[in-house]
Every structure is written in C-alpha cells, then in structure tokens.
Design a protein around this motif. Structure first.
Motif, PDB file in Angstrom:
ATOM      1  N   ASP A  42       0.839  -1.207   0.000  1.00 15.99           N
ATOM      2  CA  ASP A  42       0.000   0.000   0.000  1.00 15.99           C
ATOM      3  C   ASP A  42       0.869   1.250   0.000  1.00 15.99           C
ATOM      4  N   ALA A  43       1.992   1.201   0.733  1.00 11.67           N
ATOM      5  CA  ALA A  43       2.914   2.338   0.786  1.00 11.67           C
ATOM      6  C   ALA A  43       3.543   2.592  -0.581  1.00 11.67           C
ATOM      7  N   VAL A  44       3.840   1.514  -1.316  1.00 11.47           N
ATOM      8  CA  VAL A  44       4.362   1.663  -2.680  1.00 11.47           C
ATOM      9  C   VAL A  44       3.336   2.375  -3.552  1.00 11.47           C
ATOM     10  N   ARG A  45       2.114   1.888  -3.518  1.00 11.77           N
ATOM     11  CA  ARG A  45       1.040   2.499  -4.327  1.00 11.77           C
ATOM     12  C   ARG A  45       0.894   3.991  -4.020  1.00 11.77           C
ATOM     13  N   ASP A  46       0.837   4.331  -2.730  1.00 11.79           N
ATOM     14  CA  ASP A  46       0.651   5.732  -2.336  1.00 11.79           C
ATOM     15  C   ASP A  46       1.866   6.573  -2.721  1.00 11.79           C
ATOM     16  N   GLY A  47       3.053   5.969  -2.648  1.00  9.77           N
ATOM     17  CA  GLY A  47       4.259   6.683  -3.043  1.00  9.77           C
ATOM     18  C   GLY A  47       4.289   6.989  -4.529  1.00  9.77           C
ATOM     19  N   VAL A  48       3.831   6.038  -5.343  1.00 11.38           N
ATOM     20  CA  VAL A  48       3.753   6.254  -6.788  1.00 11.38           C
ATOM     21  C   VAL A  48       2.859   7.456  -7.087  1.00 11.38           C
ATOM     22  N   LYS A  49       1.704   7.479  -6.456  1.00 12.76           N
ATOM     23  CA  LYS A  49       0.738   8.555  -6.712  1.00 12.76           C
ATOM     24  C   LYS A  49       1.295   9.909  -6.274  1.00 12.76           C
ATOM     25  N   ALA A  50       1.960   9.933  -5.105  1.00  9.36           N
ATOM     26  CA  ALA A  50       2.528  11.184  -4.594  1.00  9.36           C
ATOM     27  C   ALA A  50       3.625  11.707  -5.517  1.00  9.36           C
ATOM     28  N   ARG A 263       7.467   3.399   1.161  1.00  7.59           N
ATOM     29  CA  ARG A 263       6.924   4.666   0.634  1.00  7.59           C
ATOM     30  C   ARG A 263       7.970   5.307  -0.280  1.00  7.59           C
ATOM     31  N   ASP A 264       9.238   5.299   0.164  1.00  6.68           N
ATOM     32  CA  ASP A 264      10.313   5.836  -0.673  1.00  6.68           C
ATOM     33  C   ASP A 264      10.447   5.045  -1.970  1.00  6.68           C
ATOM     34  N   LEU A 265      10.301   3.707  -1.865  1.00  8.23           N
ATOM     35  CA  LEU A 265      10.380   2.859  -3.051  1.00  8.23           C
ATOM     36  C   LEU A 265       9.280   3.221  -4.041  1.00  8.23           C
ATOM     37  N   GLY A 266       8.081   3.490  -3.513  1.00  3.29           N
ATOM     38  CA  GLY A 266       6.964   3.896  -4.370  1.00  3.29           C
ATOM     39  C   GLY A 266       7.218   5.222  -5.053  1.00  3.29           C
ATOM     40  N   GLU A 267       7.808   6.152  -4.314  1.00  7.56           N
ATOM     41  CA  GLU A 267       8.102   7.455  -4.911  1.00  7.56           C
ATOM     42  C   GLU A 267       9.171   7.322  -5.993  1.00  7.56           C
ATOM     43  N   GLN A 268      10.148   6.464  -5.756  1.00 11.61           N
ATOM     44  CA  GLN A 268      11.180   6.193  -6.760  1.00 11.61           C
ATOM     45  C   GLN A 268      10.536   5.608  -8.019  1.00 11.61           C
ATOM     46  N   THR A 269       9.580   4.706  -7.807  1.00  9.97           N
ATOM     47  CA  THR A 269       8.845   4.112  -8.931  1.00  9.97           C
ATOM     48  C   THR A 269       8.023   5.160  -9.662  1.00  9.97           C
ATOM     49  N   MET A 272       9.927   7.222 -12.023  1.00  9.90           N
ATOM     50  CA  MET A 272      10.219   6.477 -13.256  1.00  9.90           C
ATOM     51  C   MET A 272       8.999   6.495 -14.187  1.00  9.90           C
ATOM     52  N   VAL A 273       7.818   6.322 -13.625  1.00  8.56           N
ATOM     53  CA  VAL A 273       6.590   6.373 -14.423  1.00  8.56           C
ATOM     54  C   VAL A 273       6.448   7.752 -15.077  1.00  8.56           C
ATOM     55  N   ALA A 274       6.760   8.797 -14.322  1.00  9.18           N
ATOM     56  CA  ALA A 274       6.661  10.163 -14.859  1.00  9.18           C
ATOM     57  C   ALA A 274       7.580  10.352 -16.062  1.00  9.18           C
ATOM     58  N   ARG A 275       8.758   9.753 -16.016  1.00  9.20           N
ATOM     59  CA  ARG A 275       9.684   9.837 -17.162  1.00  9.20           C
ATOM     60  C   ARG A 275       9.053   9.230 -18.414  1.00  9.20           C
ATOM     61  N   ILE A 276       8.321   8.130 -18.221  1.00  9.53           N
ATOM     62  CA  ILE A 276       7.660   7.478 -19.350  1.00  9.53           C
ATOM     63  C   ILE A 276       6.503   8.338 -19.861  1.00  9.53           C
ATOM     64  N   LEU A 277       5.739   8.922 -18.931  1.00  9.62           N
ATOM     65  CA  LEU A 277       4.626   9.790 -19.342  1.00  9.62           C
ATOM     66  C   LEU A 277       5.135  11.013 -20.103  1.00  9.62           C
ATOM     67  N   LYS A 278       6.374  11.404 -19.825  1.00 11.36           N
ATOM     68  CA  LYS A 278       6.961  12.569 -20.499  1.00 11.36           C
ATOM     69  C   LYS A 278       7.670  12.202 -21.797  1.00 11.36           C
ATOM     70  N   GLY A 279       7.639  10.902 -22.155  1.00 13.86           N
ATOM     71  CA  GLY A 279       8.141  10.527 -23.470  1.00 13.86           C
ATOM     72  C   GLY A 279       9.259   9.510 -23.534  1.00 13.86           C
ATOM     73  N   GLU A 280       9.894   9.184 -22.393  1.00 17.67           N
ATOM     74  CA  GLU A 280      10.962   8.178 -22.437  1.00 17.67           C
ATOM     75  C   GLU A 280      10.373   6.787 -22.660  1.00 17.67           C
ATOM     76  N   LYS A 281      11.156   5.927 -23.301  1.00 22.23           N
ATOM     77  CA  LYS A 281      10.732   4.549 -23.518  1.00 22.23           C
ATOM     78  C   LYS A 281      11.190   3.675 -22.345  1.00 22.23           C
TER      79      LYS A 281
END
Length: 322
Positions: A42-50, A263-269, A272-281
C-alpha cells in the motif's frame, strides 16, 4: 441597445473540435495493480501517486488513475492484467512479483513499470539489470542478505537454525531460499524451511518450525506479510523471535527489520513512471534498486517472544516501536 455578435455555428463547432483533442492529449492514464493489500505494498502504491503529483500529474486534472488489488489470487491478477492492457493506459504499474509477471505476460506494447520485485531477472520480467529494450522497466526491493543475517545474529546471538515461512511459488522467495542455503552455512547456521502456498497456510507453517528453529526470518513474501499477525501469535506463544526484512512488519510484531522504506520505493517508482509519461521509452530505462536502508526495532515484541534487544542495537535504530 447593443447588438449581440453571433459567430457562425460552423466556427463554434470547429473551435470545440479543435479544443477537445488538445485537452485529451494532455490527459495521461496510469493503471496500478498489486497482488495483495498490506502495509508495504500500500505504501508503494501511495508513493507512486505522490511522486506523480510532484511531477505534475494530478488525478482528476491531467491524470486518469485506476487501482485494483488481486487479493492474493494469481488468477485474479491475470484477469486484472488483461483488463488493464485492454484499457491501453500510458503505463501500467505492477506491484510485487506475481502481479508484475501477470502484466508482463499480457502485453509486449503497453509500458510496464514493476515495483517491489526482489529479482526481476529471475522472475523473467527483464533479461538483465541493464535497459531491457522491451516495454518493461521498474524498481527492485532487493536486499543484501548478508546484512539481514548479521542483524539476525545481533537479535539472537546463539541462533544456529533459521526458520523461514514462504510461498514456494513466489519467485522472490525462491531466490532468497536458494541464496540462504549458500550463505547461512558460512555463518555457522542452517535453514529450516516451512512452505505456505496460501495465506491461510502461514500459521500452520510457522507452528511446524517450533522446536526446529531458533529464530524465524521473513522476507517480503506476500503471503507471509499479508498474514503477519498469524506469524506473530506463533512467535509469542512459542517464544520464537521474528526478524523481518519488511520494516512495516515491526509495528505488527516483528522484533526487528533492516529493510527498505516502501513509501520511498513507491516514490522512486513514481518518478520512473513520470519519465515514461513525459516521453521516455521503458526499454531505455535501467532497472533501479533502492539503496536507502532503515533499521526498525520493537523491544516490546522482543520481550513477548522471549528475548531482550541490546541497548546498542536499539540506539542504532532509525525507528523504535514502543
């Protein structure tokens, strides 16, 4: 009285048509799935969103966010994976190995970012730790097992037999067991295994270790972590100390844990997702590992499980659960 100026109907329609695609183009879609719900995942999920919000992607404004848990069922994980792939989001975040395997098996095109996967190579999510050149990348929660066992020896100095409850079908756990069989003899200890293929098997598996183990070590096995209270009861009833690799398990009754802040792991993830949304493969992004480790201890749990933590160990902890 001023006359109202009316634009031709065709011009209005054209303006609306021109605006709508631009608005749609700004909206990104992220689908998130986890094999089960427990504090670490759950902490990973919340970290990703944050992290996504910090990067400028906010749900309801320019981000469509959906989340589903498989509730510990691999079949459900596969169904969720197929559903998400059919939705064609800009990225799918798969938390924990079973969910990641289900998603990766379902698509070769939709970008996939895994998280909280111990060994993505052994799990066959990526061919190596280098950029995959596929649609997959992610963040591992790989831990240095030698440091885990050093902590275990500090908690139970005379330990010779290390018990481990785990799901043999989870790749994360199978890798840890294999490595411990090599590592423990070098440290004067042996591994005693107890299989728990389902969450409901955790209690009976733990009881099978009573009299056979001096301490129980728990990795980030999702069956075990989701049923940790059952393990704690056995530890207290049998005076069998629990040492974890998941720091969230310390608040639930483990004696100590040297692990990742999820939570930190989720934020790190999420970054990475944001980089993909911004155009990286995804195939151009190397798999990452969290390097931030924390020691959490629970002196009260230690007493209930028949041991006392040294003052030195307690003082060295980043967090002491009272």
């Amino acid at each position: 009285m001023k006359k109202l100026a009316w634009a031709p109907l065709g011009a209005v329609a054209l303006a609306i048509t021109a605006f709508a695609p631009a608005q749609a183009a700004d909206m990104k879609s992220v689908a998130v799935t986890a094999i089960v719900e427990h504090p670490a995942l759950d902490a990973v999920r919340d970290g990703v969103k944050a992290a996504l919000q910090a990067e400028g992607f906010e749900e309801g404004k320019n981000l469509k966010w959906q989340y589903q848990s498989a509730q510990g069922n691999p079949g459900t994980a596969a169904q969720i994976a197929r559903k998400f792939v059919g939705d064609k989001p800009d990225a799918i975040v798969a938390i924990a190995t079973p969910s990641a395997q289900a998603v990766v098996a379902s698509t070769k095109t939709v970008p996939v970012v895994f998280s909280a996967v111990t060994d993505p190579v052994a799990a066959k999510l990526v061919p190596s730790w280098e950029p995959s050149k596929t649609n997959v990348t992610g963040v591992s929660d790989l831990l240095a097992l030698d440091k885990q066992m050093e902590l275990l020896k500090k908690v139970v100095p005379n330990a010779k037999r290390v018990g481990m409850v785990y799901n043999p079908g989870e790749a994360n756990s199978a890798v840890v067991v294999k490595e411990l069989k090599t590592l423990l003899p070098k440290m004067g200890m042996t591994l005693v295994e107890a299989a728990a293929p389902r969450s409901v098997d955790v209690s009976s598996a733990a009881r099978s270790l009573v009299g056979k183990a001096d301490v129980i070590y728990t990795n980030t096995d999702n069956n075990v972590v989701s049923s940790y209270e059952a393990l704690v009861k056995v530890g207290q009833d049998s005076k069998l100390p629990l040492v974890a690799s998941d720091t969230d398990s310390v608040a639930r009754g483990a004696v100590a844990a040297l692990g990742i802040n999820y939570r930190d792991l989720g934020e790190q993830t999420g970054r990475m997702v944001a980089r993909i949304l911004k155009g990286e493969k995804p195939g151009d992004i190397k798999t990452e590992v969290s390097s931030k480790m924390e020691l959490h201890v629970n002196p009260g749990a230690a007493e209930k499980q028949g041991i006392k933590l040294s003052d030195e160990l307690v003082k060295s902890a980043a967090k002491v659960i009272q």
